[in-house]
Design an enzyme around this catalytic site. Structure first.
Site, PDB file in Angstrom:
ATOM      1  N   LYS A  13       0.706  -1.145   0.008  1.00  0.00           N
ATOM      2  CA  LYS A  13      -0.045   0.105   0.033  1.00  0.00           C
ATOM      3  C   LYS A  13       0.849   1.250  -0.094  1.00  0.00           C
ATOM      4  O   LYS A  13       0.499   2.250  -0.855  1.00  0.00           O
ATOM      5  CB  LYS A  13      -0.997  -0.027   1.233  1.00  0.00           C
ATOM      6  CG  LYS A  13      -1.937  -0.981   1.499  1.00  0.00           C
ATOM      7  CD  LYS A  13      -2.874  -1.108   2.500  1.00  0.00           C
ATOM      8  CE  LYS A  13      -2.179  -0.879   3.988  1.00  0.00           C
ATOM      9  NZ  LYS A  13      -1.324  -2.389   4.245  1.00  0.00           N
ATOM     10  N   ARG A  88      -9.519   0.771   9.087  1.00  0.00           N
ATOM     11  CA  ARG A  88      -9.072  -0.594   9.511  1.00  0.00           C
ATOM     12  C   ARG A  88     -10.185  -1.345  10.353  1.00  0.00           C
ATOM     13  O   ARG A  88     -10.126  -2.407  10.554  1.00  0.00           O
ATOM     14  CB  ARG A  88      -7.827  -0.513  10.571  1.00  0.00           C
ATOM     15  CG  ARG A  88      -6.567  -0.785   9.510  1.00  0.00           C
ATOM     16  CD  ARG A  88      -5.294  -0.455  10.612  1.00  0.00           C
ATOM     17  NE  ARG A  88      -4.055  -1.273  10.369  1.00  0.00           N
ATOM     18  CZ  ARG A  88      -2.852  -0.848   9.841  1.00  0.00           C
ATOM     19  NH1 ARG A  88      -3.102   0.499   9.364  1.00  0.00           N
ATOM     20  NH2 ARG A  88      -2.027  -1.380   9.732  1.00  0.00           N
ATOM     21  N   ARG A 127      12.047  -5.661   4.855  1.00  0.00           N
ATOM     22  CA  ARG A 127      11.790  -4.241   4.659  1.00  0.00           C
ATOM     23  C   ARG A 127      12.543  -3.055   5.419  1.00  0.00           C
ATOM     24  O   ARG A 127      12.891  -3.229   6.704  1.00  0.00           O
ATOM     25  CB  ARG A 127      10.293  -3.968   4.897  1.00  0.00           C
ATOM     26  CG  ARG A 127       9.790  -2.706   4.436  1.00  0.00           C
ATOM     27  CD  ARG A 127       8.325  -2.882   4.292  1.00  0.00           C
ATOM     28  NE  ARG A 127       7.405  -2.953   5.808  1.00  0.00           N
ATOM     29  CZ  ARG A 127       6.169  -2.774   5.810  1.00  0.00           C
ATOM     30  NH1 ARG A 127       5.474  -2.569   4.563  1.00  0.00           N
ATOM     31  NH2 ARG A 127       5.577  -2.739   6.996  1.00  0.00           N
ATOM     32  N   ARG A 160      14.557   0.617   9.922  1.00  0.00           N
ATOM     33  CA  ARG A 160      13.495  -0.714  10.047  1.00  0.00           C
ATOM     34  C   ARG A 160      12.464  -0.350  11.045  1.00  0.00           C
ATOM     35  O   ARG A 160      12.882   0.078  12.186  1.00  0.00           O
ATOM     36  CB  ARG A 160      14.272  -2.139  10.282  1.00  0.00           C
ATOM     37  CG  ARG A 160      15.010  -2.459   9.018  1.00  0.00           C
ATOM     38  CD  ARG A 160      15.874  -3.828   9.565  1.00  0.00           C
ATOM     39  NE  ARG A 160      16.845  -4.172   8.588  1.00  0.00           N
ATOM     40  CZ  ARG A 160      16.521  -4.719   7.409  1.00  0.00           C
ATOM     41  NH1 ARG A 160      15.609  -5.197   6.923  1.00  0.00           N
ATOM     42  NH2 ARG A 160      17.776  -4.813   6.268  1.00  0.00           N
ATOM     43  N   ARG A 172      -0.429  -8.593  13.833  1.00  0.00           N
ATOM     44  CA  ARG A 172      -0.863  -7.442  12.877  1.00  0.00           C
ATOM     45  C   ARG A 172      -1.759  -8.167  11.887  1.00  0.00           C
ATOM     46  O   ARG A 172      -2.850  -7.733  11.327  1.00  0.00           O
ATOM     47  CB  ARG A 172       0.355  -6.788  12.034  1.00  0.00           C
ATOM     48  CG  ARG A 172       0.804  -5.913  13.140  1.00  0.00           C
ATOM     49  CD  ARG A 172       2.125  -5.507  12.500  1.00  0.00           C
ATOM     50  NE  ARG A 172       2.452  -4.597  11.174  1.00  0.00           N
ATOM     51  CZ  ARG A 172       3.294  -4.465  10.609  1.00  0.00           C
ATOM     52  NH1 ARG A 172       4.595  -5.168  10.805  1.00  0.00           N
ATOM     53  NH2 ARG A 172       3.281  -3.851   9.587  1.00  0.00           N
TER      54      ARG A 172
HETATM   55  P1  AMP Z   1       0.944   0.687   9.103  1.00  0.00           P
HETATM   56  O1  AMP Z   1       1.967   1.547   9.040  1.00  0.00           O
HETATM   57  O2  AMP Z   1      -0.442   1.017   8.429  1.00  0.00           O
HETATM   58  O3  AMP Z   1       1.260  -0.873   9.101  1.00  0.00           O
HETATM   59  O4  AMP Z   1       0.363   0.824  10.927  1.00  0.00           O
HETATM   60  C1  AMP Z   1       1.406   0.483  11.903  1.00  0.00           C
HETATM   61  C2  AMP Z   1       0.669   0.301  13.210  1.00  0.00           C
HETATM   62  O5  AMP Z   1      -0.111   1.497  13.359  1.00  0.00           O
HETATM   63  C3  AMP Z   1      -0.422  -0.429  13.166  1.00  0.00           C
HETATM   64  O6  AMP Z   1       0.175  -2.048  13.470  1.00  0.00           O
HETATM   65  C4  AMP Z   1      -1.540  -0.177  14.205  1.00  0.00           C
HETATM   66  O7  AMP Z   1      -0.918  -0.316  15.642  1.00  0.00           O
HETATM   67  C5  AMP Z   1      -1.429   1.332  14.192  1.00  0.00           C
HETATM   68  N1  AMP Z   1      -2.370   1.874  13.113  1.00  0.00           N
HETATM   69  C6  AMP Z   1      -2.232   2.373  12.078  1.00  0.00           C
HETATM   70  N2  AMP Z   1      -3.469   2.720  11.254  1.00  0.00           N
HETATM   71  C7  AMP Z   1      -4.316   2.475  12.185  1.00  0.00           C
HETATM   72  C8  AMP Z   1      -5.671   2.330  11.983  1.00  0.00           C
HETATM   73  N3  AMP Z   1      -6.340   2.824  11.144  1.00  0.00           N
HETATM   74  N4  AMP Z   1      -6.405   1.814  13.174  1.00  0.00           N
HETATM   75  C9  AMP Z   1      -5.778   1.604  14.237  1.00  0.00           C
HETATM   76  N5  AMP Z   1      -4.380   1.166  14.211  1.00  0.00           N
HETATM   77  C10 AMP Z   1      -3.723   1.812  13.342  1.00  0.00           C
END
Ligand code: AMP
Length: 216
Positions: A13, A88, A127, A160, A172
């Site tokens: 994404k 989410r 990554r 990282r 996750r």
């Molecule tokens: P990401 O960079 O999108 O993978 O997000 C990293 C972490 O941030 C996730 O594993 C959650 O802990 C938190 N997070 C990001 N976006 C959301 C969301 N829309 N709702 C809840 N937690 C989020």
């Protein structure tokens, strides 16, 4: 045009969002990036979410909806928004619909990036990103150049993520399947959903997204 990129962690994404920013002058709204920024700058909210994020759980709807609300209320963007990692949960999806409506805007497309689970583990555990511009690299498929310089900005520092470990990834992925995957049906029912193969090459994924959005 406002779009959502939907898919599990590691689906690509962020990479595709960066390309859309460059090519279509869209604005990427990544709640993950906003939360990481809050942590780095040491805000109260950043401290509250740090542990939750490192373990791979979702932070509360209230917090992330608040972050998106603030961005949307500060005005539109000519090329439109790319929602990356938001919504989410179903509550977040409902809130986004309401926020866009309040701003006189609409949601045009939801693009689900499908990837198989084994591929996700391999992708995520290799990554890294440029500390300066956020360009994404991978130990195997897109290594940091031998001269140690980011080809995008010339930066020389790479990092990282603390939650890019196998343990946190399991949590996750579970959060994705339990809380986020119902959004696929939700947006299908609203007639907004398109699906692309997230395992294709980066260029092929970009082409598939361009086809959905219309134009080159
Ligand atoms: P990401 O960079 O999108 O993978 O997000 C990293 C972490 O941030 C996730 O594993 C959650 O802990 C938190 N997070 C990001 N976006 C959301 C969301 N829309 N709702 C809840 N937690 C989020």
């Amino acid at each position: 045009m406002n779009i959502i990129l939907l898919g599990p962690p590691g689906a690509g994404k962020g990479t595709q969002a960066q390309r859309l920013v460059r090519e279509r002058d869209m604005m990427q709204l990544s709640t993950g990036d906003m939360l990481r920024e809050a942590r780095t700058s040491g805000t109260e909210m950043g401290k509250v979410v740090a542990d939750v994020m490192d373990k791979g759980h979702l932070v509360t709807d209230e917090i992330v909806i608040g972050l998106i609300k603030e961005k949307l209320e500060s005005g539109g963007h000519p090329g439109g928004f790319i929602f990356d990692g938001f919504p989410r949960t179903l509550a977040q999806a409902d809130a986004l619909g309401q926020l866009l409506q309040d701003e006189g805007q609409s949601l045009d497309h939801v693009i689900e990036m499908q990837v198989d689970d084994d591929a996700l583990v391999a992708r995520i555990t290799g990554r890294s990103t440029c500390a300066n511009c956020g360009e994404v690299f991978h130990d195997v498929t897109k290594p940091v150049p031998e001269d140690g310089k980011c080809p995008n900005c010339g930066g020389t520092s790479f990092k990282r993520r603390a939650d890019d470990t196998e343990e946190a990834l399991k949590t996750r992925l579970l959060a994705y399947y339990k809380q986020t995957s119902p959004l696929i049906g939700y947006y299908y029912a609203k007639g907004k959903l398109s699906v692309v193969d997230g395992l294709a090459s980066m260029d092929d994924v970009s082409a598939a997204i361009a086809k959905v959005l219309g134009g080159a």
